[in-house]
Design a protein around this motif. Structure first.
Motif, short mmCIF file in Angstrom:
data_model
loop_
_atom_site.label_atom_id
_atom_site.label_comp_id
_atom_site.label_asym_id
_atom_site.label_seq_id
_atom_site.Cartn_x
_atom_site.Cartn_y
_atom_site.Cartn_z
N LEU A 1 -28.39 71.67 -47.99
CA LEU A 1 -27.33 71.34 -47.04
C LEU A 1 -26.46 72.54 -46.74
O LEU A 1 -26.01 72.73 -45.60
CB LEU A 1 -26.50 70.17 -47.56
CG LEU A 1 -27.26 68.84 -47.62
CD1 LEU A 1 -26.41 67.77 -48.29
CD2 LEU A 1 -27.73 68.41 -46.25
N ARG A 2 -26.21 73.38 -47.73
CA ARG A 2 -25.43 74.60 -47.50
C ARG A 2 -26.16 75.48 -46.49
O ARG A 2 -25.55 75.95 -45.52
CB ARG A 2 -25.22 75.37 -48.80
CG ARG A 2 -24.31 76.61 -48.63
CD ARG A 2 -24.48 77.61 -49.75
NE ARG A 2 -25.82 78.17 -49.80
CZ ARG A 2 -26.29 79.12 -48.96
NH1 ARG A 2 -25.51 79.61 -48.00
NH2 ARG A 2 -27.50 79.58 -49.07
N ARG A 3 -27.45 75.69 -46.70
CA ARG A 3 -28.23 76.50 -45.76
C ARG A 3 -28.20 75.90 -44.35
O ARG A 3 -28.05 76.62 -43.36
CB ARG A 3 -29.69 76.61 -46.23
CG ARG A 3 -29.90 77.51 -47.43
CD ARG A 3 -31.36 77.52 -47.89
NE ARG A 3 -32.28 77.81 -46.80
CZ ARG A 3 -33.54 77.32 -46.72
NH1 ARG A 3 -34.00 76.53 -47.67
NH2 ARG A 3 -34.31 77.63 -45.72
N PHE A 4 -28.37 74.59 -44.27
CA PHE A 4 -28.40 73.91 -42.98
C PHE A 4 -27.07 74.06 -42.23
O PHE A 4 -27.05 74.48 -41.07
CB PHE A 4 -28.72 72.43 -43.20
CG PHE A 4 -28.71 71.60 -41.95
CD1 PHE A 4 -29.71 71.76 -40.99
CD2 PHE A 4 -27.73 70.66 -41.74
CE1 PHE A 4 -29.71 70.99 -39.83
CE2 PHE A 4 -27.72 69.89 -40.59
CZ PHE A 4 -28.71 70.05 -39.63
N PHE A 5 -25.97 73.74 -42.90
CA PHE A 5 -24.67 73.83 -42.23
C PHE A 5 -24.31 75.28 -41.89
O PHE A 5 -23.73 75.53 -40.83
CB PHE A 5 -23.58 73.18 -43.07
CG PHE A 5 -23.65 71.69 -43.08
CD1 PHE A 5 -23.70 70.96 -41.90
CD2 PHE A 5 -23.67 70.99 -44.28
CE1 PHE A 5 -23.77 69.57 -41.90
CE2 PHE A 5 -23.74 69.61 -44.29
CZ PHE A 5 -23.80 68.89 -43.10
N CYS A 6 -24.64 76.21 -42.74
CA CYS A 6 -24.37 77.62 -42.43
C CYS A 6 -25.18 78.05 -41.21
O CYS A 6 -24.69 78.78 -40.35
CB CYS A 6 -24.68 78.52 -43.63
SG CYS A 6 -23.46 78.40 -44.96
N TYR A 7 -26.41 77.60 -41.13
CA TYR A 7 -27.27 77.96 -39.99
C TYR A 7 -26.73 77.37 -38.69
O TYR A 7 -26.55 78.08 -37.71
CB TYR A 7 -28.71 77.49 -40.24
CG TYR A 7 -29.63 77.81 -39.09
CD1 TYR A 7 -30.13 79.10 -38.92
CD2 TYR A 7 -29.99 76.82 -38.18
CE1 TYR A 7 -30.97 79.39 -37.86
CE2 TYR A 7 -30.83 77.11 -37.12
CZ TYR A 7 -31.32 78.39 -36.96
OH TYR A 7 -32.15 78.68 -35.90
N ILE A 8 -26.49 76.06 -38.67
CA ILE A 8 -26.09 75.45 -37.39
C ILE A 8 -24.66 75.81 -36.99
O ILE A 8 -24.35 75.81 -35.80
CB ILE A 8 -26.29 73.91 -37.39
CG1 ILE A 8 -25.40 73.22 -38.41
CG2 ILE A 8 -27.73 73.55 -37.58
CD1 ILE A 8 -25.40 71.71 -38.28
N ASN A 9 -23.82 76.16 -37.93
CA ASN A 9 -22.43 76.52 -37.61
C ASN A 9 -22.22 78.03 -37.57
O ASN A 9 -21.09 78.47 -37.36
CB ASN A 9 -21.47 75.88 -38.62
CG ASN A 9 -21.43 74.38 -38.48
OD1 ASN A 9 -21.62 73.84 -37.40
ND2 ASN A 9 -21.18 73.69 -39.58
N GLN A 10 -23.29 78.79 -37.78
CA GLN A 10 -23.20 80.25 -37.76
C GLN A 10 -22.03 80.73 -38.63
O GLN A 10 -21.16 81.47 -38.20
CB GLN A 10 -23.06 80.77 -36.32
CG GLN A 10 -24.25 80.44 -35.44
CD GLN A 10 -25.51 81.16 -35.91
OE1 GLN A 10 -25.56 82.38 -35.89
NE2 GLN A 10 -26.50 80.41 -36.38
N ASN A 11 -22.06 80.27 -39.87
CA ASN A 11 -20.99 80.54 -40.81
C ASN A 11 -21.62 80.84 -42.16
O ASN A 11 -22.72 80.37 -42.44
CB ASN A 11 -20.09 79.30 -40.89
CG ASN A 11 -18.80 79.54 -41.61
OD1 ASN A 11 -18.64 80.47 -42.37
ND2 ASN A 11 -17.84 78.66 -41.36
N SER A 12 -20.93 81.56 -43.01
CA SER A 12 -21.50 81.88 -44.31
C SER A 12 -20.95 80.99 -45.43
O SER A 12 -21.41 81.08 -46.56
CB SER A 12 -21.26 83.35 -44.66
OG SER A 12 -19.87 83.59 -44.75
N ASN A 13 -19.96 80.16 -45.11
CA ASN A 13 -19.38 79.31 -46.16
C ASN A 13 -19.10 77.92 -45.61
O ASN A 13 -18.15 77.72 -44.86
CB ASN A 13 -18.11 79.93 -46.71
CG ASN A 13 -17.57 79.14 -47.89
OD1 ASN A 13 -18.08 78.09 -48.25
ND2 ASN A 13 -16.51 79.65 -48.48
N GLU A 14 -19.90 76.98 -46.01
CA GLU A 14 -19.73 75.59 -45.57
C GLU A 14 -19.57 74.66 -46.79
O GLU A 14 -19.95 73.51 -46.75
CB GLU A 14 -20.93 75.15 -44.73
CG GLU A 14 -21.00 75.81 -43.38
CD GLU A 14 -19.89 75.37 -42.43
OE1 GLU A 14 -19.33 74.27 -42.62
OE2 GLU A 14 -19.58 76.13 -41.50
#
Length: 139
Positions: A99-112
């Protein structure tokens, strides 16, 4: 009119699952596994510090995890994982990372972290594995 007989509240869906482990218990078990992975003994004080709770709260929750057969713990000792606890804990760490990888990918962020912590308890394993497959294809 739309069909409405299959809708429940969040609590209603939780009751349908008949699970013995709560979201809070999952958080504690996940952190125990995280500390255990680092090769450190798991002590109540450290667990409480990592989760920003009081040691008495951590001790009570570890007692609940012990009743579920997920950890072994004697008062003033270290917490160790049972085979079942380790298996579930490893899945919880896996779910968190997917889920961390997924949210970081779709939100273009390094910390979710906050978003992952808020939703991870509500996603079924099948969905987690499908998200992992999707990530492996597109990232």
């Amino acid at each position: 009119m739309a069909q409405t007989d299959n809708f429940y509240t969040l609590k209603g869906y939780s009751l349908l699952e008949h699970t013995q482990i709560t979201s809070s218990m999952e958080d504690y078990l996940e952190m125990i596994c995280r500390i255990h992975r680092d090769g450190q003994p798991v002590r109540i004080k450290e667990l409480a510090e990592c989760l920003h709770v009081k040691p008495s709260s951590a001790s009570k929750m570890v007692g609940n995890l012990r009743k579920q057969g997920l950890v072994c713990f004697e008062k003033y000792g270290t917490v160790s994982l049972t085979e079942e606890g380790l298996e579930l804990g490893e899945y919880l760490l896996f779910r968190h990372e997917v889920l961390r990888r997924f949210f970081c990918y779709i939100n273009q962020n390094s910390n979710e972290l906050e978003q992952v912590e808020k939703v991870e308890h509500f996603i079924e394993p099948k969905t987690v594995y499908n998200i992992e497959k999707w990530l492996d294809k597109f990232t």
